[in-house]
Design an enzyme around this catalytic site. Structure first.
Site, short mmCIF file in Angstrom:
data_model
loop_
_atom_site.label_atom_id
_atom_site.label_comp_id
_atom_site.label_asym_id
_atom_site.label_seq_id
_atom_site.Cartn_x
_atom_site.Cartn_y
_atom_site.Cartn_z
N GLY A 27 17.55 -1.61 -46.09
CA GLY A 27 17.68 -0.79 -47.30
C GLY A 27 18.81 0.21 -47.12
CG LEU A 32 15.05 7.73 -46.65
CD1 LEU A 32 14.53 9.10 -47.01
CD2 LEU A 32 13.91 6.86 -46.11
CB THR A 33 20.21 4.75 -45.98
OG1 THR A 33 19.10 3.87 -45.92
CG2 THR A 33 21.17 4.47 -44.85
CG ASP A 198 3.62 12.68 -43.07
OD1 ASP A 198 4.52 13.33 -43.63
OD2 ASP A 198 2.41 12.83 -43.31
CG HIS A 199 9.71 13.32 -44.63
ND1 HIS A 199 9.92 14.58 -45.09
CD2 HIS A 199 9.30 12.60 -45.69
CE1 HIS A 199 9.67 14.61 -46.38
NE2 HIS A 199 9.28 13.43 -46.78
CG HIS A 261 3.91 14.87 -46.99
ND1 HIS A 261 4.42 14.06 -46.00
CD2 HIS A 261 4.63 14.57 -48.10
CE1 HIS A 261 5.39 13.32 -46.49
NE2 HIS A 261 5.54 13.61 -47.77
P1 NDP Z 1 15.85 2.83 -52.89
O1 NDP Z 1 15.17 2.54 -54.18
O2 NDP Z 1 17.15 3.52 -52.90
O3 NDP Z 1 15.92 1.41 -52.14
C1 NDP Z 1 16.58 1.21 -50.90
C2 NDP Z 1 17.32 -0.10 -50.96
O4 NDP Z 1 16.39 -1.17 -51.09
C3 NDP Z 1 18.24 -0.22 -52.17
O5 NDP Z 1 19.50 0.32 -51.91
C4 NDP Z 1 18.29 -1.71 -52.37
O6 NDP Z 1 19.28 -2.26 -51.53
C5 NDP Z 1 16.95 -2.19 -51.88
N1 NDP Z 1 16.08 -2.44 -53.04
C6 NDP Z 1 15.74 -1.58 -54.02
N2 NDP Z 1 14.92 -2.15 -54.91
C7 NDP Z 1 14.72 -3.39 -54.49
C8 NDP Z 1 13.96 -4.47 -54.97
N3 NDP Z 1 13.22 -4.37 -56.07
N4 NDP Z 1 13.97 -5.61 -54.28
C9 NDP Z 1 14.70 -5.71 -53.17
N5 NDP Z 1 15.45 -4.70 -52.67
C10 NDP Z 1 15.46 -3.57 -53.31
O7 NDP Z 1 14.81 3.58 -51.98
P2 NDP Z 1 14.97 4.93 -51.16
O8 NDP Z 1 16.16 4.81 -50.29
O9 NDP Z 1 14.84 6.07 -52.06
O10 NDP Z 1 13.64 4.90 -50.30
C11 NDP Z 1 13.39 3.90 -49.34
C12 NDP Z 1 11.98 4.03 -48.83
O11 NDP Z 1 11.80 5.30 -48.27
C13 NDP Z 1 10.93 3.89 -49.93
O12 NDP Z 1 9.82 3.22 -49.42
C14 NDP Z 1 10.52 5.31 -50.24
O13 NDP Z 1 9.19 5.40 -50.67
C15 NDP Z 1 10.70 5.97 -48.89
N6 NDP Z 1 11.02 7.39 -49.01
C16 NDP Z 1 12.11 7.79 -49.70
C17 NDP Z 1 12.38 9.14 -49.81
C18 NDP Z 1 13.60 9.61 -50.55
O14 NDP Z 1 13.79 10.84 -50.61
N7 NDP Z 1 14.43 8.74 -51.11
C19 NDP Z 1 11.53 10.17 -49.20
C20 NDP Z 1 10.43 9.63 -48.46
C21 NDP Z 1 10.20 8.30 -48.38
P3 NDP Z 1 19.98 -3.66 -51.81
O15 NDP Z 1 19.85 -3.98 -53.26
O16 NDP Z 1 21.39 -3.43 -51.40
O17 NDP Z 1 19.26 -4.59 -50.93
#
Ligand code: NDP
Length: 519
Positions: A27, A32-33, A198-199, A261
């Site tokens: 991802g 998040l990344t 759990d950040h 949390h």
């Molecule tokens: P994103 O929605 O940005 O998804 C991350 C990546 O996953 C996307 O860039 C995409 O990459 C891929 N993706 C998204 N939707 C789909 C889909 N339906 N099917 C397949 N691939 C998909 O998520 P976040 O980065 O915000 O969060 C990632 C995880 O971290 C989640 O589980 C979230 O609950 C957890 N989290 C996030 C936080 C935050 O602040 N953002 C905080 C705490 C936890 P690509 O299409 O290039 O493959």
């Protein structure tokens, strides 16, 4: 403590480093990344807590080459801190690589395997690998299954070399789905290879709760139902749902904040002293605490639980739209953006002491704080000496964010002939003492995973215990969401953005003769 003795201790603490390792993010094109993971890993690299024997691979479906990924890496680091010298960013970016592939097809994993082998030799990482799954939750099990099938992780391979997997929150959406996810993961890796993140637990101020409690024995005799009147935990956000409605609408605040949390914060305050500070002993006590929380009376949830949803309002003089007007939110949404809970812990230490927990979006300000309110003096002898009011109780506050520290309120005499008392604060502020910004929470947790320390990660039985407590309640609320009722009594109470949540949230304490503390 003499200041040179303190600085010697601080120096010794900074020496914690991880060994050689490859760090793979699934991802890697996501939010998040960009916002958290890359700046956190950079911070580890910059402070030499990971050394040159280290590389990063981003994996996602988006098509990118190494250079395009490196541009994103650089942008994300500059965005986090624009004062970092360019050569440091470049030398970090040179360790970053990218593999594109589908999460459910083997060919991407085969390319990933080739890349990890090549980079393990080039960066001398001994084949150690950490996989951080930062994708939407339905993909967690799919990715671990593919890692297993394609030989990137081996079950029980937790050393020489190690294969470890960090799984993002949420871990399931109820007891049943969390159990299923555990079962799916455990087919390919063992529990000591799973790091359920759990950040909040990565925050210095959260970890300090255990240090404060168990390294300062003067507090222990008062840390119980004989001396503590009640405990309050507030996690307030001024932000709304932002761009995360797709995730938040079906989840709601109870799932998003309490299952993880909020209950973890309560456990750190309430758990018994572990035999030692190692992961199994700490987590044993943590789980015991979770299991001691009294189940909620489903026939009378309103007596202990409050749901709210933000309507329009003002924050810093800006008009804020209501939750139902946000993009991606149903106009009849039943999803709660505020939740308050009164819970009891049925054990010897906490018998009869209410724990009040509340969390919400679009509240007056960003604030995470834990307050232990001690019992009032049993007899107020100062009333005979013309004290206009009875002494207020002592309150011990852990400030988690944005202020980081702790304070103890005490009563003191106001100078003068009259016997007047006033409350004074004994304050400890991290920044004043240690003089620097606290680390990113994710840095601590990623480093712990590289070092093989699971203390700050959820164990399987802990996840189960917290879902077991909340699942019956969620089932009740999910009925509301499913029928999209807007006027039924079980819909969340609308509160004005910019305040402190619905009136019922305040009433939860007021009916017990108490009130929320915001310090
Ligand atoms: P994103 O929605 O940005 O998804 C991350 C990546 O996953 C996307 O860039 C995409 O990459 C891929 N993706 C998204 N939707 C789909 C889909 N339906 N099917 C397949 N691939 C998909 O998520 P976040 O980065 O915000 O969060 C990632 C995880 O971290 C989640 O589980 C979230 O609950 C957890 N989290 C996030 C936080 C935050 O602040 N953002 C905080 C705490 C936890 P690509 O299409 O290039 O493959």
């Amino acid at each position: 403590m003499e200041s040179n003795e303190r600085s010697k201790n601080v120096e010794a603490c900074e020496l914690v480093t991880g060994g050689g390792c490859g760090y793979v993010i699934f991802g890697a094109s996501g939010d998040l990344t960009q916002r958290k993971l890359l700046p956190s890993v950079f911070s580890l690299y910059r402070s030499k807590r990971v050394g040159e024997e280290f590389f990063i691979i981003g994996f996602a479906r988006s098509t990118m080459d190494d250079d395009a990924f490196r541009d994103r890496v650089k942008k994300s680091i500059r965005h986090a801190d624009n004062s970092i010298p360019e050569d440091e960013i470049t030398s970090f970016a040179d360790k970053c690589f990218y593999v594109s592939g589908s999460y459910d097809l083997s060919d991407g994993y085969q390319r990933l395997k080739e890349k990890t082998k090549e980079l393990a030799t080039r960066f001398a990482t001994s084949g150690n690998l950490v996989f951080h799954i930062a994708t939407p939750p339905p993909l967690y099990a799919v990715i671990v299954a593919e890692l297993g099938k394609n030989g990137l992780v081996k079950r029980h391979q937790n050393d020489h070399p190690f294969h470890r997997v960090i799984v993002e929150k949420p871990f399931g959406r109820d007891l049943e789905s969390a159990d299923r996810l555990n079962t799916d993961l455990l087919e390919h890796i063992s529990d000591d290879q799973i790091y359920r993140i759990d950040h909040y637990l990565g925050k210095e101020t959260v970890q300090n709760i255990l240090m404060f409690r168990f390294a300062n024995p003067i507090f222990e005799p008062a840390w119980n139902c004989a001396h503590i009147d009640h405990v309050q935990i507030t996690v307030a956000e001024s932000l709304g749902v932002e761009h995360r409605a797709g995730y938040f609408e079906p989840a709601g605040l109870l799932r998003d904040m309490f299952q993880n949390h909020m209950l973890q914060l309560a456990a750190l305050v309430g758990m018994e002293p572990p035999v030692s500070f190692d992961s199994e002993n700490v987590r044993d006590e943590n789980v015991k605490f979770m299991k001691s929380i009294r189940p909620f009376d489903l026939k009378n949830l309103d007596a202990q639980l409050v749901r709210g949803q933000y309507g329009e309002g003002l924050i810093a003089e800006n008009r804020i739209k209501g939750y139902r007007e946000e993009e991606g939110v149903a106009p009849t949404s039943c999803t709660e953006t505020y939740f308050a809970m009164k819970m009891f812990v049925d054990n010897w230490r906490w018998k009869g002491v209410p724990f009040y927990l509340r969390a919400g979006k679009r509240l007056e300000k960003k604030l995470t704080q834990i307050a232990l309110v001690f019992k009032k003096a049993p007899h107020c002898m100062f009333s005979q000496a013309n004290a206009p009011v009875a002494p207020a109780p002592n309150v011990l506050i852990f400030d988690i964010q944005p202020k980081q520290g702790l304070s103890l309120s005490c009563q003191a005499k106001v100078p003068g002939a009259k016997m007047c008392l006033t409350t004074m604060q004994m304050d400890f502020n991290y920044r004043d003492v240690f003089g620097s910004e606290m680390d990113e929470d994710y840095s601590t947790l990623i480093l712990d995973c590289i070092r093989g320390d699971q203390t700050l990660f959820w164990r399987k039985d802990g996840v189960e215990a917290s879902w077991r407590l909340l699942t019956p309640v969620l089932r009740d609320y999910d009925t509301c969401t499913a029928t999209k009722k807007t006027t039924a009594p079980d819909t969340p109470e609308i509160y004005s953005a910019g305040g402190w949540g619905p009136a019922a949230g305040d009433h939860l304490l007021e009916k017990d003769g108490r009130q929320w503390i915001v310090a």
